[in-house]
Design a protein around this motif. Structure first.
Motif, short mmCIF file in Angstrom:
data_model
loop_
_atom_site.label_atom_id
_atom_site.label_comp_id
_atom_site.label_asym_id
_atom_site.label_seq_id
_atom_site.Cartn_x
_atom_site.Cartn_y
_atom_site.Cartn_z
N ASN A 198 7.40 34.12 15.63
CA ASN A 198 7.62 35.31 14.81
C ASN A 198 6.28 35.91 14.37
O ASN A 198 5.23 35.28 14.50
CB ASN A 198 8.51 35.00 13.60
N ILE B 241 9.72 39.39 16.47
CA ILE B 241 9.41 38.35 17.45
C ILE B 241 8.23 38.82 18.30
O ILE B 241 8.17 39.98 18.71
CB ILE B 241 10.65 38.06 18.32
N ASP C 4 13.92 39.20 14.09
CA ASP C 4 14.46 37.85 14.27
C ASP C 4 15.94 37.76 13.91
O ASP C 4 16.74 37.15 14.64
CB ASP C 4 13.63 36.82 13.50
N THR D 89 19.02 36.87 16.40
CA THR D 89 19.89 35.72 16.14
C THR D 89 21.35 36.13 16.19
O THR D 89 22.19 35.43 16.80
CB THR D 89 19.55 35.10 14.77
N TYR E 43 14.53 32.15 19.93
CA TYR E 43 13.33 32.95 20.22
C TYR E 43 13.04 32.97 21.73
O TYR E 43 12.68 34.01 22.28
CB TYR E 43 12.12 32.37 19.49
N GLN F 108 17.39 33.00 7.94
CA GLN F 108 16.13 33.69 8.25
C GLN F 108 16.06 34.98 7.43
O GLN F 108 16.42 36.05 7.92
CB GLN F 108 16.05 34.04 9.73
#
Length: 656
Positions: A502, A432, A527, A531, A380, A426
């Motif tokens: 998030n 985010i 997210d 990633t 993040y 996730q």
């Protein structure tokens, strides 16, 4: 009441004997006993979370269908029910198809009644009463019976937002089912998705619906509640101790009307089978790894209800399923698997080791620091500092909620990470966000990890590299943050920092209301996508280390050195030598051209200051001026010379 035939069938299932169905004619008579009771068999699950496929340790929808078939063959008065979270936080196979195959599979397996769980609200209330309800209906179910939520209301009213209860006739007996969901749901899903509804008290809702069901002729009542004890009943924990947790759920167990015969619980993913105040209270684990086998016996003459329960595994000690897959569900499962394989096989990166959730086994404890939480926090922070797709101001630190992490990333044979593995970790597709928080708000945020009285009393945040803090666990279940540092410097509680997380957490999810002190800015980044891109930017991703959250230890007291005293020499009681009464040398009269008529006095000229000797550090004597003896003598000599000059001048005066 459990027959010998039923136990034989379960044993046969464990051996994988297809011939178990031969027992159907004999077993079908088990619904009515010689005592004049009707025996009803309820098979209960909870927190299935889209475990569509049969895997090691979980039965999948096709195995679940086989269980229902075999138990129904023994007792036709059998029904499959659920206490919620059938979907959401799902495995990739279900997630990538928005859980549609799981809903189709559960209906095909025989699911007839279900409470809603908090994850049924993951995409919002409108999605629940729209897409989710429509999918169940299209699969052939009575969708209202699969979305019971008696304590869900239209915001600001007492108007129900969901059906509260239903009656099913089983073996000629009317059985009422009530569904409730933990009020914590308000903090478990995105607030924007539930802004038009609210979650009320479970006790009030359950008792209200029980009264309604009794009025409609229900002879037995079962409460399906998506809440539960935080601990399992085991060798070291008793049901009485579980009741001592003092939570919303224990309050429900205590105060639910006696008209409710059985309470089937969920949400905490625990396993317990209790009898509390004469009433069965059960939770059957998670993911279809186990199921509840609940027998209701209704006296045909008096209507009296007795209940007993067992928790049954769906796999053996080696992780092999005890139940074969029902081939009738193969088309649903196979189509979902094909879609997932196509979408999920893409390799997105490499790891140098396992990235694990908290607890033992991994994922069992959301209240401890984990490599997964810290790693995602690192991702993040990267996404809001160095990510090419990010256009905002750089962030200072990032946090990640433990409940948003639903799988580990394992090194496996070669450290390869696929899109599916990243998505399993996730699965919520949150965005985010960044929020400007003061140091004081960050401290509040960290202290909100402790939530005494909640079903999970601590929810540990993963924190990003460069940020660390020290904390104390207090006796009352709260926590105190003792210090915070960022890149080695103390956090200034009056300064402002940009914090990334998030969209679920930044909206106050999981009870982290400190984020509500400032508006969150959506970074426009998903997210999961971030990633995947993070893995692409790094040749190898190392699991983030633990130790960013540190238990505070009182600093050891450093003894103050005792100074060594400087020895002081005691002066001698008497000077080492007596001063002479006369000067040591005769005064010298100044030379003059004419001798003075008056002779000088023989007495020495005494200085104005006392000449009493002062003892010195070495035992000698010092004159009062503090100078050396030589200086004193010189001073005395000068005085004598001056006196002589005065005498000479007086002599001249007289002569003149």
């Amino acid at each position: 009441m459990r027959s010998t035939t039923k136990r034989s069938i379960v044993a046969a299932a464990a051996l994988g004997l297809a011939g178990s169905m031969l027992l159907v004619p004999q077993a079908a008579t088990a619904a009515t006993t010689d005592e004049g009771t009707t025996d009803i068999q309820l098979l209960s699950i909870n927190d299935f979370h889209g475990r569509l496929e049969q895997t090691s340790g979980a039965t999948g929808v096709a195995g679940l269908s086989t269980i229902v078939e075999q138990y129904t063959a023994e007792n036709p008065n059998t029904m499959l029910i659920s206490a919620g979270d059938n979907i959401g936080a799902s495995t990739f196979t279900s997630f990538i198809s928005q859980d549609t195959p799981t809903m189709q599979g559960l209906v095909a397996a025989g699911l007839q009644v279900s409470a809603v769980g908090n994850h049924e609200f993951d995409k919002g209330y409108d999605d629940l009463v729209g897409r989710v309800t429509d999918t169940y209906a299209a699969a052939g179910a009575d969708a209202a019976d699969l979305t019971l939520g008696a304590n869900v209301y239209k915001k600001g009213t007492t108007e129900p937002a969901l059906p509260g209860s239903t009656i099913k006739e089983i073996g000629g007996v009317k059985v009422g089912f009530i569904g409730t969901v933990t009020p914590e749901t308000a903090t478990k899903v995105s607030p924007t998705g539930i802004e038009d509804i609210e979650f009320g008290d479970q006790v009030e809702a359950a008792n209200r619906e029980a009264e309604t069901l009794k009025g409609e002729g229900a002879q037995a009542i079962v409460l399906l509640t998506h809440s539960g004890f935080a601990s399992s009943e085991g060798d070291d924990v008793t049901c009485d101790q579980l009741m001592g947790e003092n939570t919303d759920f224990s309050n429900l167990v205590t105060n639910a009307t006696s008209d409710i015969d059985v309470i089937i619980s969920a949400h905490t993913h625990q396993t317990y089978n209790c009898v509390i105040d004469g009433r069965t209270v059960i939770q059957q684990g998670q993911y279809g790894e186990e199921f509840g086998d609940i027998d209701l016996s209704v006296d045909n003459a008096t209507g009296a209800v007795t209940a007993s329960a067992e928790i049954m595994p769906t796999y053996d000690d080696e992780g092999a399923s005890l139940y074969s897959e029902d081939p009738a569900l193969a088309p649903i499962v196979d189509a979902a698997v094909a879609t997932a394989e196509e979408e999920g096989t893409q390799v997105v990166g490499q790891v140098s080791g396992d990235i694990l959730r908290g607890g033992d086994p991994s994922g069992d404890d959301r209240g401890v620091e984990s490599t997964a939480g810290n790693t995602i926090a690192d991702i993040y922070l990267w996404a809001t500092t160095d990510y090419a797709k990010y256009g905002g101001e750089p962030a200072d630190l990032a946090v990640m909620n433990a409940g948003g992490i639903r799988a580990d990333i394992l090194y496996g044979e070669d450290g390869t990470v696929t899109y599916k593995a990243a998505a399993d970790m996730q699965p919520f597709a949150n965005t985010i966000t960044t929020t400007e928080l003061t140091g004081a708000a960050i401290k509040q945020l960290l202290e909100e990890q402790w939530q005494p009285g909640a079903e999970r009393p601590k929810l540990q945040l993963g924190v990003s590299d460069g940020f660390s803090y020290e904390y104390v666990d207090n006796a009352d279940g709260t926590g105190t943050i003792m210090s915070m540092t960022l890149n080695g410097e103390p956090i200034d509680e009056s300064a402002t920092y940009t914090v990334t997380t998030n969209s679920f957490v930044s909206a106050g999810g999981d009870g982290f209301t400190a984020f509500n002190s400032a508006a969150a800015v959506d970074a426009g980044l998903v997210d999961l996508e971030s990633t995947v891109d993070y893995f692409a930017e790094h040749d190898v991703v190392d699991p983030a280390p633990l130790g960013r959250a540190v238990v505070y230890a009182e600093p050891a007291e450093t003894p103050t050195p005792t100074p060594t005293p400087t020895p002081t020499t005691e002066p001698t009681s008497e000077p080492t030598s007596e001063p002479t009464s006369e000067p040591t040398t005769e005064p010298t009269t100044p030379s003059a051209t004419t001798a003075p008529t008056d002779a000088p006095s023989d007495a020495p000229i005494v200085p104005a200051a006392s000449t009493t000797p002062t003892p010195g550090a070495d035992g000698g004597s010092l004159i009062a001026t503090g100078g050396s003896p030589a200086i004193a003598i010189a001073f005395g000599a000068a005085a004598l010379i001056a006196a002589g000059a005065i005498i000479a001048m007086r002599a001249r005066s007289r002569r003149a």
